[in-house]
Write a protein that holds these residues in place. Structure first.
Motif, short mmCIF file in Angstrom:
data_model
loop_
_atom_site.label_atom_id
_atom_site.label_comp_id
_atom_site.label_asym_id
_atom_site.label_seq_id
_atom_site.Cartn_x
_atom_site.Cartn_y
_atom_site.Cartn_z
N ILE A 197 39.16 39.71 32.90
CA ILE A 197 40.18 39.85 31.86
C ILE A 197 41.51 40.25 32.48
O ILE A 197 41.57 41.15 33.31
CB ILE A 197 39.74 40.90 30.80
CG1 ILE A 197 40.75 41.01 29.66
CG2 ILE A 197 39.48 42.25 31.43
CD1 ILE A 197 40.23 41.81 28.47
N ARG A 218 33.38 44.71 33.78
CA ARG A 218 34.69 44.08 33.62
C ARG A 218 35.43 44.11 34.94
O ARG A 218 35.40 45.09 35.66
CB ARG A 218 35.53 44.81 32.56
CG ARG A 218 35.00 44.62 31.14
CD ARG A 218 36.03 45.00 30.11
NE ARG A 218 35.55 44.71 28.76
CZ ARG A 218 36.33 44.67 27.69
NH1 ARG A 218 37.61 44.90 27.82
NH2 ARG A 218 35.83 44.40 26.51
N GLN A 227 43.03 35.44 37.64
CA GLN A 227 41.87 35.32 36.77
C GLN A 227 41.23 33.94 36.92
O GLN A 227 40.01 33.81 37.03
CB GLN A 227 42.26 35.56 35.32
CG GLN A 227 41.08 35.50 34.35
CD GLN A 227 41.52 35.36 32.91
OE1 GLN A 227 42.65 34.98 32.62
NE2 GLN A 227 40.63 35.67 31.98
N GLY A 238 35.49 34.47 31.29
CA GLY A 238 36.72 35.05 30.79
C GLY A 238 37.38 34.19 29.73
O GLY A 238 36.99 33.04 29.49
#
Length: 295
Positions: A197, A218, A227, A238
């Motif tokens: 994230i 996470r 990402q 994600g």
């Protein structure tokens, strides 16, 4: 009083510190402090309230600030007009894009600029968060491609054109889903996998609030490009803008995950943005009109 002193005052109101002004204007804090002191002396009244820890504007200072901003806007308009009268076309056209938006949407119009205004140098630069809008507001860029919310108008007097919807997708590397039936995949199945994230997106999206589930693991990153690379490396699943993973989905390097009701709707659009305070040059206007015709 000098124009750069008025700019210091505006930056102080926006950043809340002398250090912030110094960083924006690439000056020393001592030079900024001296400039603000001289401005206050020239006005003949107190611009600042020095009773607290930070330097803040007095009531008169806030009233003076409104007019200072207008003087700066007029100077920017005048400078823009002078440049066009001198050259006929911009020597440079600076275009900024938010990392969450693929800049390829700009390429056809940029190609037209190359054909019609070959002497205009095109500068294309990516940035994160709301910095692209601040670049337009401060005059560091003429155009920006960015996710858009009406609240962003607090950062400047902007004119915008819709380019396309801003779509978020749930994706991961196919290897992470090996042995699973994608049609029967449920939210709880993702709890077993790390979630990637982006943090501090600053585009009006709080992913924690739109994801209606916790995650045991996470990995937070500070931009969507990182990402995407982590997703491609199979480090987790994600939620990411479709602009950034469309090619990876086509070549099956990433797999889209469709779980009904998994995330709340995100009603955002990608807009082309420019300042409403400047006079646009012909190269900028060409790009602007290319999107006006299709919006």
């Amino acid at each position: 009083m000098k124009l750069n002193q008025l700019e210091m005052l505006v930056h102080l109101a926006e950043t809340g510190s002398v250090q912030g002004v110094a960083e924006r204007m690439h000056r020393t804090q001592a030079a900024v402090s001296m400039g603000l002191k001289q401005l206050e002396e020239n006005t003949g009244f107190e611009l600042f309230d020095r009773s607290g820890y930070r330097l803040t504007l007095s009531a008169r200072g806030r009233q003076f600030l409104r007019q200072a901003r207008e003087v700066i806007r007029q100077q920017q308009r005048l400078q823009s007009l002078v440049q066009q009268l001198q050259t006929g076309a911009e020597p440079q056209l600076r275009i900024a894009y938010d990392y969450t938006c693929a800049p390829s949407a700009l390429f056809p119009a940029m190609h037209e600029v190359q054909q019609q205004y070959p002497a205009t140098e095109l500068l294309l630069s990516g940035d994160s968060q709301l910095r692209v809008l601040r670049k337009v507001s401060s005059g560091e860029a003429e155009l920006a491609l960015s996710p858009w919310l009406p609240i962003f108008r607090q950062h400047g007097d902007f004119e915008t054109i819709r380019v396309r919807p801003f779509e978020l997708l749930v994706v991961c590397a196919p290897a992470l889903l090996a042995g699973r039936n994608l049609k029967q995949l449920q939210r709880h199945d993702l709890l077993e996998l790390p979630m990637l994230i982006p943090q501090n997106q600053d585009v009006g999206i709080d992913l924690d609030s739109i994801i209606r589930m916790p995650s045991k693991q996470r990995i937070r990153v500070n931009d969507s490009i990182t990402q995407r690379e982590l997703l491609l490396a199979g480090m987790g699943w994600g939620i990411i803008p479709s602009d950034l993973v469309g090619d990876a989905l086509q070549r099956k390097a990433l797999q889209r995950i469709d779980i009904p009701g998994f995330i709340n709707n995100v009603n955002l659009e990608v807009h082309l943005v420019r300042s409403a305070e400047r006079i646009a040059g012909p190269a900028e206007e060409l790009i602007w009109r290319s999107f006006t015709a299709t919006s």
